[in-house]
Design a protein around this motif. Structure first.
Motif, mmCIF file in Angstrom:
data_model
loop_
_atom_site.group_PDB
_atom_site.id
_atom_site.type_symbol
_atom_site.label_atom_id
_atom_site.label_comp_id
_atom_site.label_asym_id
_atom_site.label_seq_id
_atom_site.Cartn_x
_atom_site.Cartn_y
_atom_site.Cartn_z
ATOM 1 N N TYR A 4 -8.111 1.168 -0.662
ATOM 2 C CA TYR A 4 -7.079 0.193 -1.019
ATOM 3 C C TYR A 4 -5.978 0.881 -1.817
ATOM 4 C CZ TYR A 4 -4.834 -4.057 -2.559
ATOM 5 O OH TYR A 4 -3.913 -5.034 -2.773
ATOM 6 N N TRP A 8 -3.081 4.282 4.980
ATOM 7 C CA TRP A 8 -4.220 4.187 5.878
ATOM 8 C C TRP A 8 -3.763 4.538 7.281
ATOM 9 C CZ3 TRP A 8 -5.193 -0.451 9.145
ATOM 10 C CH2 TRP A 8 -6.427 -0.372 9.825
ATOM 11 N N LEU A 35 0.025 2.577 7.014
ATOM 12 C CA LEU A 35 0.024 1.245 6.445
ATOM 13 C C LEU A 35 -0.282 1.349 4.962
ATOM 14 C CD1 LEU A 35 0.228 -1.763 7.208
ATOM 15 C CD2 LEU A 35 -2.231 -1.699 7.645
ATOM 16 N N ASP A 36 0.636 0.860 4.149
ATOM 17 C CA ASP A 36 0.447 0.874 2.701
ATOM 18 C C ASP A 36 0.203 -0.573 2.270
ATOM 19 O OD1 ASP A 36 0.627 0.969 -0.029
ATOM 20 O OD2 ASP A 36 2.579 1.957 -0.095
ATOM 21 N N THR A 37 -1.049 -0.910 2.177
ATOM 22 C CA THR A 37 -1.385 -2.313 1.896
ATOM 23 C C THR A 37 -0.935 -2.728 0.501
ATOM 24 O OG1 THR A 37 -3.605 -1.549 1.335
ATOM 25 C CG2 THR A 37 -3.308 -2.518 3.504
ATOM 26 N N ALA A 38 -1.038 -1.830 -0.469
ATOM 27 C CA ALA A 38 -0.643 -2.153 -1.833
ATOM 28 C C ALA A 38 0.868 -2.344 -1.923
ATOM 29 C CB ALA A 38 -1.092 -1.060 -2.783
ATOM 30 N N GLY A 40 2.789 -3.101 0.552
ATOM 31 C CA GLY A 40 3.244 -4.085 1.524
ATOM 32 C C GLY A 40 4.223 -3.538 2.524
ATOM 33 N N VAL A 42 4.783 -0.805 6.086
ATOM 34 C CA VAL A 42 4.211 0.005 7.145
ATOM 35 C C VAL A 42 5.309 0.939 7.659
ATOM 36 C CG1 VAL A 42 4.605 -1.822 8.884
ATOM 37 C CG2 VAL A 42 2.967 -0.006 9.352
ATOM 38 N N CYS A 80 3.658 -8.479 10.642
ATOM 39 C CA CYS A 80 2.451 -8.896 9.922
ATOM 40 C C CYS A 80 2.712 -8.967 8.419
ATOM 41 C CB CYS A 80 1.281 -7.953 10.209
ATOM 42 S SG CYS A 80 1.047 -7.630 11.946
ATOM 43 N N PHE A 82 4.461 -7.196 6.604
ATOM 44 C CA PHE A 82 4.732 -5.915 5.964
ATOM 45 C C PHE A 82 6.175 -5.520 6.223
ATOM 46 C CE2 PHE A 82 0.116 -5.592 6.504
ATOM 47 C CZ PHE A 82 -0.255 -5.135 5.249
#
Ligand SMILES: [Zn+2]
Length: 123
Positions: A4, A8, A35-38, A40, A42, A80, A82
């Motif tokens: 997280y 990714w 993809l950088d989920t933290a 937000g 891509v 999505c 992002f």
């Protein structure tokens, strides 16, 4: 939550998915997606197939790729939820008559595709 907040790397299947989301077609394809989920966001890295011939923007002559312009980044419509950024190196040609075009280079065969994509990005 393993990874997280870390970029990714998605699998090949996901690059196909992004190719479709972005509306890319031959010779452009999605080479990599981060993809950088933290954060937000891509970052989608777009590349073109090797050995593709590109048109001189002035006379339309088909030429081999000579080199690439500096990588550029375009903001794409969010995917999505992002923030989506498209990265591409635009191939440049050297026309015997018109030399190496300045500016953003020749998009040639993929022109419609990538132009269409960044039309959607800039506005
Ligand atoms: Zn030319």
């Amino acid at each position: 939550m393993t990874g997280y907040g870390q970029p990714w790397r998605v699998t090949m299947k996901d690059t196909d998915l992004y190719s479709r989301i972005l509306g890319l077609s031959d010779p452009w394809f999605v080479a990599d997606v981060e993809l950088d989920t933290a954060g937000g966001r891509v970052d989608v890295h777009v590349d073109h197939a090797a050995g593709v011939r590109w048109r001189c923007p002035t006379c339309g002559r088909e030429l081999a790729c000579r080199d690439h312009a500096e990588p550029r980044v375009w903001r794409h419509l969010d995917t999505c939820q992002f923030k989506t950024f498209l990265h591409a190196r635009v191939p440049r040609v050297e026309c015997p008559e018109h030399g190496v075009p300045s500016g953003q280079g020749a998009l040639g065969r993929g022109q419609g595709t990538l132009h269409h994509a960044h039309g959607a990005l800039d506005h």
